[in-house]
Design a protein around this motif. Sequence first.
Motif, short mmCIF file in Angstrom:
data_model
loop_
_atom_site.label_atom_id
_atom_site.label_comp_id
_atom_site.label_asym_id
_atom_site.label_seq_id
_atom_site.Cartn_x
_atom_site.Cartn_y
_atom_site.Cartn_z
N GLU A 147 0.83 -1.21 0.00
CA GLU A 147 0.00 0.00 0.00
C GLU A 147 0.87 1.27 0.00
N ARG A 148 1.96 1.20 0.74
CA ARG A 148 2.87 2.39 0.78
C ARG A 148 3.50 2.68 -0.59
N ILE A 149 3.93 1.60 -1.26
CA ILE A 149 4.53 1.77 -2.61
C ILE A 149 3.50 2.32 -3.58
N ALA A 150 2.27 1.80 -3.51
CA ALA A 150 1.20 2.28 -4.39
C ALA A 150 0.91 3.75 -4.15
N GLU A 151 0.98 4.13 -2.86
CA GLU A 151 0.75 5.55 -2.53
C GLU A 151 1.86 6.43 -3.11
N ILE A 152 3.11 5.95 -2.99
CA ILE A 152 4.23 6.74 -3.52
C ILE A 152 4.14 6.88 -5.03
N LEU A 153 3.74 5.76 -5.69
CA LEU A 153 3.63 5.78 -7.15
C LEU A 153 2.33 6.41 -7.63
N ASN A 154 1.46 6.71 -6.66
CA ASN A 154 0.16 7.32 -6.98
C ASN A 154 -0.63 6.40 -7.91
N LEU A 155 -0.67 5.11 -7.51
CA LEU A 155 -1.37 4.12 -8.32
C LEU A 155 -2.46 3.45 -7.46
N GLU A 156 -3.49 2.98 -8.12
CA GLU A 156 -4.51 2.16 -7.45
C GLU A 156 -4.15 0.69 -7.68
N GLY A 192 -1.01 -9.53 -4.15
CA GLY A 192 0.45 -9.62 -4.05
C GLY A 192 1.15 -8.33 -4.46
N ILE A 193 2.47 -8.32 -4.33
CA ILE A 193 3.27 -7.10 -4.53
C ILE A 193 4.17 -7.16 -5.77
N ASP A 194 4.22 -8.33 -6.43
CA ASP A 194 5.20 -8.52 -7.52
C ASP A 194 5.01 -7.52 -8.67
N ASP A 195 3.74 -7.37 -9.12
CA ASP A 195 3.50 -6.43 -10.24
C ASP A 195 3.88 -5.00 -9.87
N LEU A 196 3.61 -4.66 -8.63
CA LEU A 196 3.92 -3.30 -8.18
C LEU A 196 5.44 -3.06 -8.12
N LYS A 254 7.62 -4.45 -10.08
CA LYS A 254 8.10 -4.26 -11.46
C LYS A 254 7.88 -2.82 -11.93
N ILE A 255 6.69 -2.30 -11.54
CA ILE A 255 6.42 -0.89 -11.91
C ILE A 255 7.40 0.03 -11.23
N LEU A 256 7.70 -0.24 -9.96
CA LEU A 256 8.65 0.58 -9.20
C LEU A 256 10.04 0.50 -9.82
#
Length: 445
Positions: A8-17, A23-27, A29-31
Amino acid sequence: MNEREICERIAEILNLEHDCSKGIDDLLKILEYEINEYRKSLEEQAMFMEAQIEELSRSYEEISTLLEISEIFGTFEFPLNLQDKLEKVIRLLRNVIKFESYLVHLESELTVGDLNREEIEPEIGNPEKTVLIEPGKSEKFSNLLFVPIKGNKYYGYVCFVGKEDGGVFTAGDRKIAEMTARYIASALDRLDFLKKEIERERLEEQLNIARQIQTNLLPRKIPEIGFVEADACSQPAVQVGGDYYDFFVSQEKRFLTVVGDVAGKSVPAALLMSAVRSYLKVLVTTCPDLEKLVNRLNTILCEDMTNDRFVTMAFIEISPDGTLNLINAGHNPVYFLHKGELVKIEASAIPIGITEWEYKKHTIHLKPDTFVISYSDGLTEARNEAGEEFGYERLEKILREFKGETPAELLEALRKRVKSFMGDAQQHDDMTIVVLKYKGQQEVE
């Protein structure tokens, strides 16, 4: 912090839903992608900054070089020590333009460099324009920069061939070369001006000496003889002139006055006037007859002078009994003034030195207290600021109204009236005035 919270923290930083329950794997890769893009952006910015710093450094070096060149040619020196200055400038330019070979050619001054003029100049169309030969455009030179040195006139050129690093001449190289050429031209303009000023001052000094010499050629004093009183003045339009007057007393006690005007002004006229004076000084002692004197003088001058040179002259010879012999060779009319009555006698012969001519004298008898006035055309042709000439009418009016007793008074009256008429206008021709007064027959020692 558990995995879901991290997600959730990474998604917030990347401003993504992002559904962190999956899981966190796709996120991640985006990071990772975003981090790589950011790194590339930083590298590009670093390269851009490095290029900017390099460009600023080069600009600073160019400006610094041009300032040094400006100081080298801006310092006023005489002589200019041009070769020494050019050698200093070439060393500075080599560090900036980084050329392999060069040539600086200054017409009538010097040529320095390791290139051959005979190879360069045929490659240049118009030597008064900048020429840039790029690779492939010439069989002789792979890369050439030619810049003319032009100020008030064309002085020469500066030429560079090849780059040490194998590159080509840039717009910056051209700008530096053109600025350097301007500095050189400016220095040469100042040098040319100084040389002209020195020559002008030298010529002026020589003309002043010539004027002193010419002034000394005119009579220092008027011969004293009882039956004639005289006064005269002569003012050249420039430092020296072609007007002449003189007085002689013969063994027979005849008083001879000569007034002459050589065609032209300044040095040529003054030289010819000097020659006329020398001939006349000799002839006066060997030709007691006025007609023989004038004819002999004409013969001599016809042999010596070119077709465009001649002398107008008035010869006035007065005897103790008042007999006046006049030969007017193309000169201005001679005036005779007696108690307000004015008589004018025009020229009856051509000027001296044109062709063979038989000069004849005109004889009249003077009454006592008669004034005789002879002059050059600088008097009647004197102009005011409007371009109007003084003319004969004004001259005759002054003579008729004259109430004085002496030649000096009449001469001064004429000078004052002409000066007042001219105002601030510049004198354009030599002006000479001679005034005689026949006082009557007297005993002559």
